[in-house]
Design an enzyme around this catalytic site. Structure first.
Site, PDB file in Angstrom:
ATOM      1  N   LYS A 125       0.803  -1.219   0.000  1.00  0.00           N
ATOM      2  CA  LYS A 125       0.000   0.000   0.000  1.00  0.00           C
ATOM      3  C   LYS A 125       0.840   1.276   0.000  1.00  0.00           C
ATOM      4  CE  LYS A 125      -1.115  -0.657   4.945  1.00  0.00           C
ATOM      5  NZ  LYS A 125      -0.500  -2.010   5.057  1.00  0.00           N
ATOM      6  N   ASN A 148      -1.245   6.634   6.567  1.00  0.00           N
ATOM      7  CA  ASN A 148      -0.335   5.660   7.165  1.00  0.00           C
ATOM      8  C   ASN A 148       1.075   5.723   6.578  1.00  0.00           C
ATOM      9  OD1 ASN A 148      -0.181   3.340   9.069  1.00  0.00           O
ATOM     10  ND2 ASN A 148       0.352   2.189   7.210  1.00  0.00           N
ATOM     11  N   HIS A 194      -1.438  -8.611  11.819  1.00  0.00           N
ATOM     12  CA  HIS A 194      -2.168  -7.862  12.850  1.00  0.00           C
ATOM     13  C   HIS A 194      -3.322  -8.661  13.455  1.00  0.00           C
ATOM     14  CE1 HIS A 194       0.199  -4.462  11.732  1.00  0.00           C
ATOM     15  NE2 HIS A 194      -0.365  -4.302  10.565  1.00  0.00           N
TER      16      HIS A 194
END
Length: 468
Positions: A125, A148, A194
């Protein structure tokens, strides 16, 4: 800065006073809100006070008067257990949101037609975000890049006509953004990561899908379909009436982008309408970057750029630090900084991109270690193990040549010497740790900078990129 005007004359609590937290305080204050800032770290509270922000211990604050609670994404919302502030907000009936939610509300209120590209996925990303921003900027557009990727979204310029915000969104950030509604929403892939914060892989994928589900009817959803979660995501988006552009580096697609040999092909209604190649673009090496390039092409096409302009700009993309970053050469030996590879899935992309590798790996290990990378061991001339994972990784490597170097400086010195003596045409010294950095370095950026500095100090090095 983007002043957050929707909370004018209201009181908003902010927890987490790092870079994005302080930017949130500034944006809310600029919009006329009263901000109550707090952090578990007294030094962060002191820093906020020194910057002129009002602080209040949220343990003792009366929450019933708050209009909203802005939580930093690094703090657990649900798993493994909600942060103590989450419970207080829930008891008081106060909405728990993040800084990207504030951006979305401001955009919807003041400039709903302004371009907004949101990018998520387990891997790729950041590169995709930077590549889209680069293409837009090279084509004369005002591209505001943040999220982010490192720049707090509220520190960017406000949404407006002729301006496109290109925002990288982690799952933690999406969890705090119920109103996310990008004009172009991208989900590249979903692989295990995660899980401590989302409970299960299905739960993690469901959070990622919220970004796609928020794309409006006149927007575009761009989805990589090479994993089962994203395949299902694309099908659901299409059934919901969204325009879907599918991406695959493995299989043909009927409407989207896929590979045909070394070429990337744009397919519409089953027919190829454009093809291009990123061969020779060192910053986009490897099949994973082919997917990133596909996503960037699809996003920029949806924003109205021509195929020729997109590809021309793509060829000048400098790449990102710590993501297959070419640091320099000594003779035939290439040195590559892939410190961002903090799990095996990320490191797989780097190992697949080269054929003769002197691999520096290790750090704080993640579940599964490097076992999934075994099929790439024949490409590795030798591995240099550092950090807490060294013994575990040595056992996994077995008979594949390796040494426990212990520290990064020892690993770089050993790998550089061994690669220099190699008779192969293109040996590569590759830092791609497949681990978190936290045993020896505060973060992957500092680890990557340490590698870069060590390489740049080697005798005879010819820098590549910004260090050249």
């Amino acid at each position: 800065m983007i002043p957050v005007s929707l909370f004018k004359d209201a009181t908003v609590a902010v927890f987490g006073l790092g870079g994005s937290g302080l930017a949130t305080c500034a944006a809310l204050k600029a919009g006329g809100a009263r901000v109550m800032a707090w952090d578990d770290n007294p030094a962060s509270v002191a820093k906020a006070e020194a910057a002129g922000y009002e602080t209040a211990d949220l343990n003792t604050l009366d929450w019933t008067g708050l209009a909203a609670f802005v939580l930093t994404p690094g703090v657990p919302l649900t798993h493994p257990a909600p942060h103590w502030t989450v419970g207080k907000a829930a008891l008081a009936g106060v909405a728990i949101i993040g800084d990207i939610e504030l951006f979305c509300r401001e955009r919807d209120a003041h400039a709903p037609a302004a371009g907004f590209v949101a990018i998520t996925g387990t891997n790729g990303k950041s590169t995709t975000t930077a590549l889209i921003s680069h293409i837009l900027a090279k084509s004369g557009h005002d591209a505001q890049m943040g999220g982010n990727i490192g720049t707090a979204i509220l520190s960017l310029e406000p949404p407006g006509t002729g301006r496109t915000h290109v925002i990288e969104c982690s799952s933690f950030q999406i969890d705090l953004t119920p109103s996310i509604d990008p004009s172009v929403g991208i989900c590249l892939n979903v692989t295990p990561d995660h899980l401590d914060r989302h409970g299960t892989l299905d739960g993690y994928a469901a959070v990622k899908e919220r970004l796609i589900a928020g794309v409006p009817a006149d927007g575009t959803a761009v989805i990589g379909i090479d994993d089962k979660h994203c395949q299902a995501m694309a099908d659901r988006a299409e059934r919901a009436g969204r325009r879907v552009v599918r991406l695959s580096i493995r299989n043909p697609v009927s409407d989207g982008l896929c590979l045909d040999g070394a070429d990337i092909v744009r397919i519409k209604a089953g027919a190829a309408v454009f093809r291009f190649s990123i061969a020779g673009v060192g910053s986009l090496r490897g099949s994973h970057n082919a997917q990133n390039a596909m996503a960037a092409y699809a996003a920029c096409e949806a924003l109205g750029l021509s195929p020729e302009a997109i590809v021309a700009a793509m060829r000048s993309f400098p790449g990102l630090a710590h993501r297959l970053e070419q640091v320099g050469r000594i003779g035939k030996v290439l040195f590559v900084n892939d410190s961002k590879a903090t799990n095996a899935d990320s490191t797989e992309k780097a190992l697949a991109a080269f054929s003769r590798i002197y691999w520096i790996a290790g750090g704080k290990p993640k579940e599964g270690g490097i076992t999934p990378l075994a099929r790439y061991f024949p490409r590795i001339a030798k591995t240099y193990l550092i950090g807490a994972a060294a013994e575990e990784f040595a056992a996994t490597l077995g008979s594949s040549p390796h040494v426990i170097a212990g520290t990064l400086d020892q690993a770089v010195a050993m790998a550089a010497a061994d690669a220099a003596a190699d008779g192969a045409p293109d040996p590569v010294v590759l830092l791609s740790p497949a681990c978190a950095s936290y045993d020896q370095f505060p973060n992957f950026e500092i680890r990557g900078k340490a590698f870069r500095d060590l390489v740049l100090a080697l005798p005879g090095l010819e820098p590549i990129g910004p260090d050249a």
